[in-house]
Scaffold this motif. Structure first.
Motif, PDB file in Angstrom:
ATOM      1  N   LYS A   1      -2.794  -3.358 -10.173  1.00 14.47           N
ATOM      2  CA  LYS A   1      -2.735  -4.735  -9.651  1.00 14.47           C
ATOM      3  C   LYS A   1      -2.706  -5.666 -10.843  1.00 14.47           C
ATOM      4  O   LYS A   1      -3.546  -5.551 -11.728  1.00 14.47           O
ATOM      5  N   SER A   2      -1.745  -6.595 -10.886  1.00 14.99           N
ATOM      6  CA  SER A   2      -1.591  -7.455 -12.064  1.00 14.99           C
ATOM      7  C   SER A   2      -1.017  -8.819 -11.733  1.00 14.99           C
ATOM      8  O   SER A   2      -0.281  -8.979 -10.757  1.00 14.99           O
TER       9      SER A   2
ATOM     10  N   SER B   1       1.044  -5.470  -6.898  1.00 15.89           N
ATOM     11  CA  SER B   1      -0.099  -4.627  -6.555  1.00 15.89           C
ATOM     12  C   SER B   1       0.349  -3.442  -5.718  1.00 15.89           C
ATOM     13  O   SER B   1       1.227  -3.548  -4.872  1.00 15.89           O
ATOM     14  N   TRP B   2      -0.283  -2.301  -5.958  1.00 16.42           N
ATOM     15  CA  TRP B   2      -0.094  -1.136  -5.092  1.00 16.42           C
ATOM     16  C   TRP B   2      -1.226  -1.021  -4.059  1.00 16.42           C
ATOM     17  O   TRP B   2      -1.198  -0.127  -3.229  1.00 16.42           O
ATOM     18  N   ILE B   3      -2.246  -1.874  -4.194  1.00 17.24           N
ATOM     19  CA  ILE B   3      -3.449  -1.622  -3.390  1.00 17.24           C
ATOM     20  C   ILE B   3      -3.784  -2.800  -2.481  1.00 17.24           C
ATOM     21  O   ILE B   3      -4.913  -3.270  -2.413  1.00 17.24           O
ATOM     22  N   SER B   4      -2.768  -3.255  -1.772  1.00 10.99           N
ATOM     23  CA  SER B   4      -2.942  -4.336  -0.810  1.00 10.99           C
ATOM     24  C   SER B   4      -3.015  -3.732   0.594  1.00 10.99           C
ATOM     25  O   SER B   4      -2.434  -2.683   0.850  1.00 10.99           O
ATOM     26  N   PRO B   5      -3.708  -4.372   1.523  1.00 14.91           N
ATOM     27  CA  PRO B   5      -3.728  -3.836   2.887  1.00 14.91           C
ATOM     28  C   PRO B   5      -2.441  -4.120   3.648  1.00 14.91           C
ATOM     29  O   PRO B   5      -2.192  -3.529   4.688  1.00 14.91           O
ATOM     30  N   VAL B   6      -1.639  -5.037   3.158  1.00 13.75           N
ATOM     31  CA  VAL B   6      -0.384  -5.381   3.819  1.00 13.75           C
ATOM     32  C   VAL B   6       0.726  -5.463   2.784  1.00 13.75           C
ATOM     33  O   VAL B   6       0.477  -5.628   1.590  1.00 13.75           O
TER      34      VAL B   6
ATOM     35  N   GLN C   1       1.117   7.660 -11.007  1.00  8.05           N
ATOM     36  CA  GLN C   1       0.059   8.067 -11.903  1.00  8.05           C
ATOM     37  C   GLN C   1       0.382   7.911 -13.379  1.00  8.05           C
ATOM     38  O   GLN C   1      -0.489   8.051 -14.225  1.00  8.05           O
TER      39      GLN C   1
ATOM     40  N   LEU D   1       0.880  -1.156   0.000  1.00  6.25           N
ATOM     41  CA  LEU D   1       0.000   0.000   0.000  1.00  6.25           C
ATOM     42  C   LEU D   1       0.919   1.207   0.000  1.00  6.25           C
ATOM     43  O   LEU D   1       1.100   1.863   1.015  1.00  6.25           O
ATOM     44  N   GLY D   2       1.559   1.411  -1.126  1.00  8.37           N
ATOM     45  CA  GLY D   2       2.585   2.428  -1.171  1.00  8.37           C
ATOM     46  C   GLY D   2       2.159   3.594  -2.013  1.00  8.37           C
ATOM     47  O   GLY D   2       1.000   4.000  -2.014  1.00  8.37           O
ATOM     48  N   LEU D   3       3.088   4.127  -2.755  1.00  4.68           N
ATOM     49  CA  LEU D   3       2.827   5.273  -3.596  1.00  4.68           C
ATOM     50  C   LEU D   3       2.144   4.806  -4.872  1.00  4.68           C
ATOM     51  O   LEU D   3       2.626   3.932  -5.577  1.00  4.68           O
ATOM     52  N   PHE D   4       1.000   5.364  -5.173  1.00  2.00           N
ATOM     53  CA  PHE D   4       0.247   5.018  -6.366  1.00  2.00           C
ATOM     54  C   PHE D   4       0.713   5.931  -7.503  1.00  2.00           C
ATOM     55  O   PHE D   4       0.292   7.069  -7.607  1.00  2.00           O
TER      56      PHE D   4
ATOM     57  N   ILE E   1       3.681  -7.435   1.207  1.00  2.00           N
ATOM     58  CA  ILE E   1       4.200  -8.794   1.072  1.00  2.00           C
ATOM     59  C   ILE E   1       5.276  -8.775  -0.005  1.00  2.00           C
ATOM     60  O   ILE E   1       5.108  -8.171  -1.057  1.00  2.00           O
TER      61      ILE E   1
END
Lengths: 318, 318, 318, 318
Positions: free
Chosen positions: D180-181, D198-203, D138, D133-136, D205
């Motif tokens: 996310k791919s 993925s950039w949109i995980s809650p943790v 653009q 869950l880092g920098l998204f 890994i």
């Protein structure tokens, strides 16, 4: 639960439990009178799985009636009782098997093997934490319930003379029962045992560190795939030429390995070993002596606990 | 490392360290003579980050010269020294700030908030393990190095009167230094502190259980994302009608939550708090009293350690 | 293993297994001829736990003979077969229960409850890894064995229309069986399913991330005490006034909680639900439609796998 | 961030960043005009740390002006650009160093050593999950940001010819960016690469499984003390005499070890290696060829992603 399990007898004070046992085991004879067992001359061995306060009487009668005896841990309430059982068994040439279950697990046997190979170097300490949110026993302190496991494991892995015990804890609920304790055991060669036990933790922890001068072991019983880890991390002492009194400590940090463990059920290994001892005249790994060592520490802990950690010497001469 | 860090002075006995500091901080004045600092009338505060044996003298001189003082933990070697500093600071109306770093972490402040909200119910115990394979100090026992952290955290979270201390441990390397210890602190209301510290573990563990009658906290400083977990698991006591003396323990096992923590550096929070106390006449969270509580336990531990766990009473009347 | 378990019949082609079953279950009738079951007019339901290639025939006969039917996952080999069973059950007014076991676990039911409460916001993705070093089946690819679990869980938690499937993998051992695969399922509302399955991993991993716009779930089936964690971490999108086309993503990172889960055995919950559906005319949570959804994805995956990930559309109109 | 870092020049379009750099590095020359660097005949090398769309132009000019060049990953936007840089560097006899950072970590270098020793047997797969869950970002999809790391690691550890790529994913936020791919890379010898980013995980890994026929590696970059674990768990295939076509799979489950890793910072190792290559005419471990391999997979992934996983062949003949 009060019952005696035997080859072809089950004895219990509770009719309900007897009936339930009868449904599970068709061939077995059921009784509420333990003398039926003592009087059965064809019976070779009796397993005593009753409250600790009854262990001595039952085991003593069993041995007196020429039965081998399997006793739940801790072996007895008092040190004298343990000694008496050992002497009687010796006279009767019968086997005492104390059910220190963990000794028969793949993890503990593997650690024993590693220690006996000399991999750890000189042993320094056994440091264990065994806490959970489990059944809060009403008749004994947590030390008699949980620390008994660690004392037996420690005695098996590090069979050093135990000199002195210090135990601390408090009865939080005003019922006189201590549900959480710290225990220290001073042994020969400056070896130290540290044991932390509790029934009132929010999480279950079963973690033991075993420190040697060369390698150290982390035994985590909750880790399903890597219960035993061996760390090539030791502490070395050097004396510099300039200052002989000044010590330098250099840490080594090296590889770790987690050996494969046998996954046979401990109880199965233990019962087979019991049978082997009876049939072939062997001495159990968890014999009367091992049981007595645990009882000695527990009894001393109780006294130290009452005195807020004051050291209590063990009688090391038996 | 022996140095004093100030706003515009750096004092150190080592020329090398001074030179290095000068390269990092261009504007600062450097000296090997600490009196330069005491004599600088424009100087408001002095930070004492020296071996504990020198804390008292340096802090005493600083206060005598009307400087506020920041002292590394533990505050002093002796209880009397701590008291003297507190009295002097009071007379001089100066701030004593003891650097109990962990008090200023997001984790400890969050736990404090949870406790003060009453979420845990009545507090029962603080149980901490702080072990690592780190720097083996040569001049003090591990208790003075590592347990000082836990005593200060415990005192902050559970400000109960501390009555008695029991400490055990052994010097494995024949150099008189104890690198591994267990510590028990008996407090009012039957509250208990258990602390396990070691420099000679194969792994780093920083784990604290805080038990209340309603909820319990697991504070794991090694867990990067979930340092603080609050468990809705308590222990209830019931008295049955049939037997008022017989207690039944029923466990509740409920939800867990891990609150978000502030991620500001503890040292930054602490220094800002120190400045705020000086400028606005506030009392530091880690003031002389907090520092003295830690020293009292450390001093008593040392005596108990020598006596293999014998309980040593604290003077609770200061 | 090829057998049919019924209320009072056990049918298996293997005499050994029948004999073993007879010893365990005294009252049960044993047969190698499945027609004995179909012809028993007193029999209400038949459980089909046989290789998938036989599911259709057995279930079809069972329904034709007015039996309710329990079918192991996956329901059938082909999509048409699944449809035919659904139509027949509808005509016969009989229950089809597909044994998607995980739907009946405390963990999955809790996640369903959390999703239905709207806690996660709009659902974005299901991302699962299910790998182990277990039994390497010889007759089907790993997708048919392991991914069937995830497809059923995903369909239960996120009942969106599934449009397109892409699957990749390789047969490392030259035997035509694919023991490791990645699977993507494109669904309506841009919802995405990602599934990683393998029989040839050195460790067992059972980890699922479920992403919503408000909160996200980590479901770790290997974690004994905290299987389900709900993270208050979402992603928000903002449009700045300066640049409507430029999106700024701001992350929120908040609390986590791990709800208490029911610890009833999934199979017990499932069988009770099956009985309830039969007796009270309810629709199973894992009915024929749920079974068919899984079969549709599996069949499409097989085609995509052959074409190295080429997208294969599902027939969404049933 | 757009800047070029050189031995004695810093070039950036932002005046603020230049000023900040000037305060940190006193001796360095600052400029907003990159031609100042190209025209400095005393300058040996230029580091290009700019958006990927500018890599080719800057690196091309640098090489044309006889500078060695360090390029952030990914090397270029297009395959043709990568080839052109390689050809130019070859003609100019200059070094291209692509900053695939992970290649220079102790963990990856240790795994390489283990693989080169033959410990894993025949390599089967690389399976990585890298989510946070880092920098998204653009401007690019997550594959160009995160998967570039895994492709470079995989190429270094398993230098097999890469044939075909399949990539799936979805743009959840309607901004055309895929956060996310899943990615599959088919290689020679049936070796497979599976990458989940993925950039949109809650943790967070960072976990990679590397499977061989003899041993397998688990590389967990989040594990501070045991990043690399080697499992003695493989899969063996046997053909029975009775049925040559029938394969039996027997799993071995053995010891695990976690080797000690060097703890030098990857960037320091990389820069030293760059200097060594320049001074001594060596070929960087992360040379233009390595950079091009990553670009080829990224470009093919982009096309496959647009086609929902359709396989896209790589040009393997360069």
């Amino acid at each position: 639960m009060i019952f005696l399990m035997i080859q072809n007898w089950i004895c219990d004070f509770s009719f309900d439990r007897l009936e339930k046992a009868g449904r599970l085991y068709h061939q077995v004879k059921l009784t509420k009178d333990v003398d039926d067992l003592f009087n059965d001359t064809k019976l070779d061995a009796i397993a005593v799985a009753t409250p600790v306060s009854t262990h001595f009487d039952l085991a003593h009668k069993a041995l007196s009636n020429d039965k081998h005896v399997w006793i739940e841990k801790p072996m007895t309430e008092k040190v004298e009782q343990g000694r008496a059982l050992i002497d009687l068994a010796s006279k009767k040439k019968k086997v005492i098997f104390v059910d220190h279950t963990f000794i028969y697990t793949g993890a503990v046997r593997k650690i024993k093997e590693i220690i006996d190979n000399g991999d750890l170097g000189d042993l320094m300490y056994y440091d264990s934490i065994r806490v959970n949110l489990g059944l809060f026993q009403q008749d004994v302190d947590v030390i008699w319930d949980l620390a008994a496991h660690d004392i037996s494991i420690m005695d098996y892995l590090m069979p050093f003379k135990k000199f002195t015990v210090s135990a601390t804890g408090s009865s939080f609920y005003g019922n006189g029962i201590v549900p959480k304790s710290l225990l220290t055991i001073y042994m020969e060669n400056d070896v130290l045992g540290h044991i932390n036990v509790s029934w009132i933790s929010p999480v279950k922890i079963r973690q033991t560190l075993i420190g040697g001068t060369s390698k150290m072991v982390l035994y985590d019983d909750n880790n399903p795939s890597e219960k035993v880890k061996v760390y090539d991390k030791g502490v070395d002492l050097y004396e510099t030429k300039e200052d002989l009194y000044r010590l330098k400590i250099q840490y080594r940090v090296g590889d770790m390995y987690a050996p494969k463990l046998e996954e046979i059920e401990a109880l199965a290994v233990g019962t087979e070993h019991f049978a082997d001892c009876i049939l072939n005249g062997k001495k159990p790994m968890t014999d009367g002596r091992a049981g007595l060592e645990v009882v000695k520490v527990l009894v001393a802990s109780k006294e130290s606990l009452r005195k807020k950690g004051a050291p209590v010497d063990l009688d090391v001469n038996y």
